[in-house]
Design a protein around this motif. Structure first.
Motif, mmCIF file in Angstrom:
data_model
loop_
_atom_site.group_PDB
_atom_site.id
_atom_site.type_symbol
_atom_site.label_atom_id
_atom_site.label_comp_id
_atom_site.label_asym_id
_atom_site.label_seq_id
_atom_site.Cartn_x
_atom_site.Cartn_y
_atom_site.Cartn_z
ATOM 1 N N ASN A 75 0.827 -1.206 0.000
ATOM 2 C CA ASN A 75 0.000 0.000 0.000
ATOM 3 C C ASN A 75 0.861 1.256 0.000
ATOM 4 N N HIS A 76 0.226 2.407 -0.151
ATOM 5 C CA HIS A 76 0.979 3.654 -0.330
ATOM 6 C C HIS A 76 1.772 4.023 0.917
ATOM 7 N N LYS A 77 1.479 3.402 2.050
ATOM 8 C CA LYS A 77 2.219 3.670 3.277
ATOM 9 C C LYS A 77 3.539 2.916 3.311
ATOM 10 N N GLY A 78 3.679 2.017 2.382
ATOM 11 C CA GLY A 78 4.898 1.215 2.364
ATOM 12 C C GLY A 78 4.792 0.019 3.290
ATOM 13 N N GLU A 79 3.588 -0.250 3.724
ATOM 14 C CA GLU A 79 3.389 -1.372 4.641
ATOM 15 C C GLU A 79 2.638 -2.496 3.952
ATOM 16 N N ILE A 80 2.788 -3.664 4.532
ATOM 17 C CA ILE A 80 2.074 -4.818 3.992
ATOM 18 C C ILE A 80 0.643 -4.775 4.502
ATOM 19 N N SER A 81 -0.285 -4.730 3.596
ATOM 20 C CA SER A 81 -1.689 -4.654 3.985
ATOM 21 C C SER A 81 -2.120 -5.940 4.668
ATOM 22 N N CYS A 82 -2.792 -5.778 5.786
ATOM 23 C CA CYS A 82 -3.267 -6.950 6.524
ATOM 24 C C CYS A 82 -4.488 -7.517 5.840
ATOM 25 N N ARG A 83 -4.407 -8.710 5.442
ATOM 26 C CA ARG A 83 -5.530 -9.388 4.790
ATOM 27 C C ARG A 83 -6.486 -9.920 5.824
ATOM 28 N N LYS A 106 9.389 -0.173 12.120
ATOM 29 C CA LYS A 106 7.937 -0.267 12.231
ATOM 30 C C LYS A 106 7.328 -1.182 11.173
ATOM 31 N N GLY A 107 8.207 -1.891 10.477
ATOM 32 C CA GLY A 107 7.702 -2.826 9.476
ATOM 33 C C GLY A 107 7.295 -2.166 8.183
ATOM 34 N N ARG A 108 7.960 -1.081 7.868
ATOM 35 C CA ARG A 108 7.635 -0.385 6.631
ATOM 36 C C ARG A 108 8.751 -0.495 5.613
ATOM 37 N N ILE A 109 8.377 -0.280 4.356
ATOM 38 C CA ILE A 109 9.367 -0.293 3.284
ATOM 39 C C ILE A 109 9.535 1.130 2.771
ATOM 40 N N ASP A 110 10.792 1.535 2.588
ATOM 41 C CA ASP A 110 11.058 2.873 2.083
ATOM 42 C C ASP A 110 10.793 2.912 0.585
ATOM 43 N N LEU A 111 9.655 3.488 0.224
ATOM 44 C CA LEU A 111 9.285 3.556 -1.187
ATOM 45 C C LEU A 111 10.258 4.419 -1.989
ATOM 46 N N LYS A 112 10.886 5.355 -1.305
ATOM 47 C CA LYS A 112 11.851 6.220 -1.993
ATOM 48 C C LYS A 112 13.014 5.398 -2.525
ATOM 49 N N ARG A 113 13.302 4.361 -1.799
ATOM 50 C CA ARG A 113 14.464 3.543 -2.133
ATOM 51 C C ARG A 113 14.098 2.296 -2.929
ATOM 52 N N TYR A 114 13.025 1.632 -2.523
ATOM 53 C CA TYR A 114 12.667 0.367 -3.172
ATOM 54 C C TYR A 114 11.504 0.486 -4.150
ATOM 55 N N GLY A 115 10.896 1.647 -4.193
ATOM 56 C CA GLY A 115 9.765 1.819 -5.101
ATOM 57 C C GLY A 115 10.154 1.646 -6.560
ATOM 58 N N TRP A 116 9.263 1.072 -7.290
ATOM 59 C CA TRP A 116 9.507 0.849 -8.714
ATOM 60 C C TRP A 116 9.555 2.199 -9.415
ATOM 61 N N PRO A 117 10.705 2.586 -9.950
ATOM 62 C CA PRO A 117 10.910 3.910 -10.535
ATOM 63 C C PRO A 117 10.079 4.158 -11.773
ATOM 64 N N ILE A 118 9.742 3.106 -12.483
ATOM 65 C CA ILE A 118 9.021 3.283 -13.737
ATOM 66 C C ILE A 118 7.563 3.689 -13.495
#
Length: 119
Positions: A75-83, A106-118
């Motif tokens: 999700n846009h927060k960089g977190e894994i959405s709880c199903r 906090k269990g988040r992913i840095d979208l700035k770094r790992y986000g798909w650039p395309i």
DNA sequence: CCTGTGACGTCCC
DNA sequence: TGGGACGCCACAG
């Protein structure tokens, strides 16, 4: 790989207008390179004509063992959405870590770094 | 046909 | 930085 899509499209009840929208979503997700992640909203934008919810729904409809890298969609927060059900969340995190993707305390992913650039 | 729900996102405080 | 409200649209019952 084409086989991949075919398999994914084989979801329960979703065949719309022959060229299913799900196929587009899955195809886009498959284009995410390893070690990178994207968001539901971005996928929706890429596919066009669909909302983020539909992307999430498409992921939820994915059969277990599909070749679609659903784990790279967050999700846009960089977190894994709880199903709602299932322990897929933990599984997803583990898969992402296997791709050298680091999580914040906090269990988040840095979208700035790992986000798909395309796109 | 109508209602509830959900692997989401944006806006506002 | 964090949390609540609203919007969104397809699918299941």
């Amino acid at each position: 790989m084409a086989r991949t899509i075919s398999s994914a499209v084989n979801s329960p009840g979703n065949n719309r207008c022959g060229d299913s929208l799900y196929a587009r979503i899955y195809a886009t997700v498959c284009q995410i390179p390893r070690g990178r992640v994207s968001t539901y909203g971005r996928i929706a934008r890429l596919v066009g004509g669909c909302s983020a919810r539909q992307v999430g729904y498409a992921m939820a409809s994915l059969p277990a063992g599909s070749r679609v890298p659903w784990q790279r969609v967050i999700n846009h927060k960089g977190e894994i959405s709880c199903r709602k059900r299932g322990d897929g969340a933990g599984n997803q995190r583990r898969r992402l870590e296997a791709e050298n993707i680091r999580f914040s305390p906090k269990g988040r992913i840095d979208l700035k770094r790992y986000g798909w650039p395309i796109f």
